[in-house]
Design an enzyme around this catalytic site. Structure first.
Site, mmCIF file in Angstrom:
data_model
loop_
_atom_site.group_PDB
_atom_site.id
_atom_site.type_symbol
_atom_site.label_atom_id
_atom_site.label_comp_id
_atom_site.label_asym_id
_atom_site.label_seq_id
_atom_site.Cartn_x
_atom_site.Cartn_y
_atom_site.Cartn_z
ATOM 1 N N LYS A 110 8.422 -2.932 2.701
ATOM 2 C CA LYS A 110 7.753 -3.828 3.091
ATOM 3 C C LYS A 110 8.386 -5.210 3.159
ATOM 4 C CE LYS A 110 3.099 -2.021 2.628
ATOM 5 N NZ LYS A 110 1.814 -2.130 1.948
ATOM 6 N N ARG A 113 3.121 5.159 -2.840
ATOM 7 C CA ARG A 113 2.891 5.744 -1.617
ATOM 8 C C ARG A 113 4.544 5.090 -0.869
ATOM 9 N NH1 ARG A 113 1.696 3.327 3.434
ATOM 10 N NH2 ARG A 113 0.746 4.422 4.952
#
Length: 306
Positions: free
Chosen positions: A241, A275
């Protein structure tokens, strides 16, 4: 750890018994061990792979690969999280529903999650055999939890800071970002249970980067144990991210080592579901972290004993 010592075995058993059962659709986990959720994007514009698994044959290859690598869950998404061309509900259903059915037929024991904020999409994929609805936009569609309850599905309740779907943050402010995440996700979890979702089928997610700047996401990572302490299973999605990229000054394709560091911190704190894009590496990482934390025994421990 000396596994010939009954006290050591009992200690791990006692630690594992502290975790509540986790029911994800047709599967119930009672061992308290961490789970790896593999990302499968049916989108042409995903931030990390730039549409590498948009075509169904490529997505199918991805599913087969991640199952082989040890994924416990696959999370299938049909809409990019960030800005991009509009994708209406009909197009989202076209991208994901039939594919869910194909995965279910091939892997009857696999837990299938679908990343959507729309109740009508949730219904379509649950009819095809999905187990989990990953509501990444924090209850934007209030009817979604009732649909999940109708199909006895699990729900992931996410902190999105009140933003509308596919909206990037701009100067978000919190007195305490972790407290805000706990208040929102626990509130969403309670609403899901009130709608009929099994209490053991509710997961909370602080949603790194969603309605957050890099400082917020770093603080969440550092204090994720406070969310674990709520008693709800915690999902973290830190894989590649922007907060990792901004911290290290790296583009999306070069963030894996930073991702592993953040994953290790959250795993040590007790985050239950991870995840990720890199499945095999994360499987090893979270298992090692839980063993160091004393929650998981080694698979083999004969050194110095035999």
């Amino acid at each position: 750890m000396n596994l010939t010592n009954p006290d050591c075995v009992a200690t791990i058993a006692n630690v594992q018994s502290m975790w509540q059962p986790l029911k994800l659709g047709h599967r119930t986990y009672t061992d308290g061990l961490p789970l790896v959720m593999a990302i499968v994007n049916r989108t042409p514009d995903s931030f990390f792979d730039q549409g590498a698994t948009y075509a169904e044959d490529k997505a199918w290859q991805r599913v087969r690969a991640v199952v082989e690598e040890g994924a416990d869950i696959v999370d299938i998404g049909g809409v990019r999280a960030g800005y991009g061309p509009e994708v209406d509900a009909a197009e989202e259903i076209e991208r994901v529903a039939g594919f869910v059915g194909r995965v279910r037929a091939a892997y009857p024991d696999l837990v299938i999650s679908v990343d959507t904020w729309r109740a009508e999409v949730a219904r379509a994929v649950l009819e095809q055999g999905a187990d989990v609805i990953n509501d990444a936009w924090g209850g934007h569609d209030p009817d979604l939890v009732a649909v999940a309850a109708e199909y006895d599905a699990a729900v992931i309740c996410t902190h999105a800071g009140g933003l509308s779907p596919r909206t990037d943050p701009f100067r978000q402010e919190y007195d305490d970002v972790v407290a805000a995440c706990i208040e929102t996700t626990v509130g969403l979890a309670e609403r899901a249970v009130a709608a009929g979702v099994d209490p053991h089928s509710v997961v909370i997610d602080p949603a790194h980067d969603f309605a957050k700047n890099t400082f917020h996401s770093l603080e969440l990572t550092r204090r994720i144990g406070e969310m674990v302490d709520t008693g709800y299973p915690v999902l973290v999605s830190v894989s590649n991210k922007d907060f990792v990229g901004e911290t290290l000054g790296l583009p999306a394709g070069e963030r894996m080592h930073g991702t592993y560091a953040a994953t290790a911190i959250t795993a040590m704190a007790g985050a239950r579901i991870h995840r990720v894009h890199q499945v095999r590496e994360t499987r090893h990482l979270v298992d090692m972290a839980w063993s160091i934390a004393g929650r998981r025994p080694p698979l083999r421990a004969i050194r110095g004993l035999a």
